[in-house]
Enzyme design. Structure first.
Site, PDB file in Angstrom:
ATOM      1  N   SER A   5      -7.724  47.118  70.484  1.00 41.13           N
ATOM      2  CA  SER A   5      -6.871  48.295  70.373  1.00 41.13           C
ATOM      3  C   SER A   5      -6.340  48.268  68.947  1.00 41.13           C
ATOM      4  O   SER A   5      -6.382  47.220  68.285  1.00 41.13           O
ATOM      5  CB  SER A   5      -5.704  48.151  71.358  1.00 41.13           C
ATOM      6  OG  SER A   5      -4.657  49.047  71.038  1.00 41.13           O
TER       7      SER A   5
ATOM      8  N   TYR B 161       1.037  43.392  75.897  1.00 45.10           N
ATOM      9  CA  TYR B 161      -0.226  44.054  75.531  1.00 45.10           C
ATOM     10  C   TYR B 161      -0.584  43.749  74.069  1.00 45.10           C
ATOM     11  O   TYR B 161      -1.720  43.393  73.753  1.00 45.10           O
ATOM     12  CB  TYR B 161      -0.055  45.554  75.753  1.00 45.10           C
ATOM     13  CG  TYR B 161      -1.280  46.407  75.547  1.00 45.10           C
ATOM     14  CD1 TYR B 161      -2.190  46.615  76.574  1.00 45.10           C
ATOM     15  CD2 TYR B 161      -1.508  47.058  74.333  1.00 45.10           C
ATOM     16  CE1 TYR B 161      -3.301  47.438  76.399  1.00 45.10           C
ATOM     17  CE2 TYR B 161      -2.614  47.879  74.155  1.00 45.10           C
ATOM     18  CZ  TYR B 161      -3.506  48.066  75.187  1.00 45.10           C
ATOM     19  OH  TYR B 161      -4.596  48.886  75.004  1.00 45.10           O
TER      20      TYR B 161
HETATM   21  P1  NAD Z   1      -8.339  53.015  82.589  1.00 42.80           P
HETATM   22  O1  NAD Z   1      -7.082  52.770  83.340  1.00 42.80           O
HETATM   23  O2  NAD Z   1      -8.941  54.378  82.601  1.00 42.80           O
HETATM   24  O3  NAD Z   1      -9.479  51.982  83.053  1.00 42.80           O
HETATM   25  C1  NAD Z   1      -9.209  50.607  83.183  1.00 42.80           C
HETATM   26  C2  NAD Z   1     -10.150  50.035  84.230  1.00 42.80           C
HETATM   27  O4  NAD Z   1      -9.920  48.616  84.287  1.00 42.80           O
HETATM   28  C3  NAD Z   1      -9.891  50.591  85.644  1.00 42.80           C
HETATM   29  O5  NAD Z   1     -11.109  50.993  86.226  1.00 42.80           O
HETATM   30  C4  NAD Z   1      -9.270  49.411  86.378  1.00 42.80           C
HETATM   31  O6  NAD Z   1      -9.572  49.399  87.773  1.00 42.80           O
HETATM   32  C5  NAD Z   1      -9.925  48.240  85.651  1.00 42.80           C
HETATM   33  N1  NAD Z   1      -9.194  46.985  85.836  1.00 42.80           N
HETATM   34  C6  NAD Z   1      -7.859  46.779  85.739  1.00 42.80           C
HETATM   35  N2  NAD Z   1      -7.568  45.490  86.015  1.00 42.80           N
HETATM   36  C7  NAD Z   1      -8.757  44.881  86.272  1.00 42.80           C
HETATM   37  C8  NAD Z   1      -9.107  43.549  86.610  1.00 42.80           C
HETATM   38  N3  NAD Z   1      -8.182  42.588  86.767  1.00 42.80           N
HETATM   39  N4  NAD Z   1     -10.415  43.256  86.771  1.00 42.80           N
HETATM   40  C9  NAD Z   1     -11.362  44.221  86.654  1.00 42.80           C
HETATM   41  N5  NAD Z   1     -11.080  45.503  86.354  1.00 42.80           N
HETATM   42  C10 NAD Z   1      -9.790  45.826  86.159  1.00 42.80           C
HETATM   43  O7  NAD Z   1      -8.012  52.549  81.094  1.00 42.80           O
HETATM   44  P2  NAD Z   1      -8.782  52.765  79.697  1.00 42.80           P
HETATM   45  O8  NAD Z   1      -7.865  53.532  78.845  1.00 42.80           O
HETATM   46  O9  NAD Z   1     -10.163  53.218  79.889  1.00 42.80           O
HETATM   47  O10 NAD Z   1      -8.741  51.261  79.154  1.00 42.80           O
HETATM   48  C11 NAD Z   1      -9.905  50.469  78.980  1.00 42.80           C
HETATM   49  C12 NAD Z   1      -9.653  49.460  77.883  1.00 42.80           C
HETATM   50  O11 NAD Z   1      -9.432  50.143  76.644  1.00 42.80           O
HETATM   51  C13 NAD Z   1      -8.430  48.557  78.095  1.00 42.80           C
HETATM   52  O12 NAD Z   1      -8.741  47.238  77.688  1.00 42.80           O
HETATM   53  C14 NAD Z   1      -7.391  49.164  77.175  1.00 42.80           C
HETATM   54  O13 NAD Z   1      -6.427  48.228  76.765  1.00 42.80           O
HETATM   55  C15 NAD Z   1      -8.280  49.621  76.027  1.00 42.80           C
HETATM   56  N6  NAD Z   1      -7.661  50.625  75.173  1.00 42.80           N
HETATM   57  C16 NAD Z   1      -7.296  51.831  75.701  1.00 42.80           C
HETATM   58  C17 NAD Z   1      -6.719  52.775  74.869  1.00 42.80           C
HETATM   59  C18 NAD Z   1      -6.285  54.127  75.363  1.00 42.80           C
HETATM   60  O14 NAD Z   1      -5.561  54.818  74.632  1.00 42.80           O
HETATM   61  N7  NAD Z   1      -6.681  54.548  76.553  1.00 42.80           N
HETATM   62  C19 NAD Z   1      -6.498  52.474  73.515  1.00 42.80           C
HETATM   63  C20 NAD Z   1      -6.878  51.234  73.036  1.00 42.80           C
HETATM   64  C21 NAD Z   1      -7.466  50.322  73.876  1.00 42.80           C
END
Ligand code: NAD
Length: 260
Positions: free
Chosen positions: A142, A155
């Site tokens: 991130s 985080y």
């Molecule tokens: P999201 O909530 O849409 O998806 C996250 C997924 O992870 C879900 O399907 C959830 O069921 C799964 N998950 C959660 N805990 C879990 C576990 N213990 N084991 C297996 N699966 C698990 O979120 P997203 O925004 O798509 O996030 C995905 C990644 O991207 C994360 O690592 C997040 O930190 C990173 N990220 C997101 C953003 C953003 O703005 N959305 C920005 C930077 C980084």
């Protein structure tokens, strides 16, 4: 027409039942990869795998649990015929100032991001070493792997930790042709972010529009969200890259938030 970029490759994507992981799984399948949709949300993983059709499999996996990761990766490798690409993407968010974060929440967030990154990367690296055909480890960081924001202590700490883990993986993977890189997205409008908007608005006495405009996108160059397609394109580029020339890097994809 150019050949599919991941033809014949086997990929495991964690957290692929939603958001960024789902978009990456779809992009990989579209380029010829056999994909394992690994998630704690089993129904969601099955939905995505069904949609992708033959070549995609759903796998229950809690990335913060060692035996769940070991069993899940073993089963995925059996069904896909190996593993060439890991995208360690599963994640959660928790908002609280450090002074108020409970130890349980601290451990929960570090458990999913940092333990999850380690456990999935270790399991796949072991297989990649044994297979002797190289591979790509892609961890989901991130902008918060490089910057801090208030109320995101666990985080931010976990994402900074993943940067170090990626760099060690790059050094230790290189003799085996295994590359490791970290993707660092800015704000992407997934369920993880949708949940934060009303909470931040409430706590800071702002409108939801102001949270989006000022808190989330205020430091971008154009006030725009990064999209799941943007992040999937970077993941595909990293997965398909042919040599150790591109390893140990952290690639920010954020509409200019945090230039490095
Ligand atoms: P999201 O909530 O849409 O998806 C996250 C997924 O992870 C879900 O399907 C959830 O069921 C799964 N998950 C959660 N805990 C879990 C576990 N213990 N084991 C297996 N699966 C698990 O979120 P997203 O925004 O798509 O996030 C995905 C990644 O991207 C994360 O690592 C997040 O930190 C990173 N990220 C997101 C953003 C953003 O703005 N959305 C920005 C930077 C980084």
């Amino acid at each position: 027409m150019s050949p599919p970029r991941l033809d014949g490759k086997a990929a495991i994507v964690t957290g692929a039942a939603s958001g960024i992981g789902e978009a990456i799984a779809r992009a990989f399948a579209g380029e010829g990869a056999r994909v394992c949709i690994a998630d704690v949300d089993v129904a969601g993983a099955e939905r995505v795998a069904r949609d992708l059709g033959a070549g995609a499999v759903a796998q229950a996996m809690d990335v913060s649990d060692e035996s769940s990761v070991e069993q899940g990766v073993t089963r995925a490798v059996e069904r896909l015929g190996g593993v060439d690409v890991l995208v360690s993407n599963a994640g959660l968010q928790h908002l609280d100032p450090i002074a108020e974060v409970s130890f349980a929440d601290w451990r929960r967030i570090l458990g999913v991001h940092l333990d999850g990154g380690f456990l999935t990367a270790r399991a796949c690296l072991r297989r990649m070493i044994a297979q002797q055909r190289g591979g790509a480890l892609i961890l989901m960081g991130s902008v918060h792997a490089k910057e801090a924001s208030v109320e995101k202590g666990p985080y931010v700490a976990a994402k900074h930790g993943l940067l170090g883990l990626t760099r060690v993986l790059a050094k230790e993977g290189a003799p085996h042709g295994v590359r490791a890189n970290l993707i660092c997205p800015g704000f992407v409008r997934t369920p993880l972010v949708e949940r934060q908007i009303p909470q931040i608005a409430r706590e800071r006495g702002l409108s939801e529009a102001a949270v989006v405009r000022d808190v989330m996108l205020g430091t971008t160059v154009d006030g725009e969200f990064t999209t799941v397609a943007d992040v999937a394109a970077v993941a595909l580029f990293l997965a398909a890259f042919a040599s150790n020339a591109l390893t140990g890097q952290s690639i920010v994809v954020s509409h200019g938030w945090h230039m490095q």
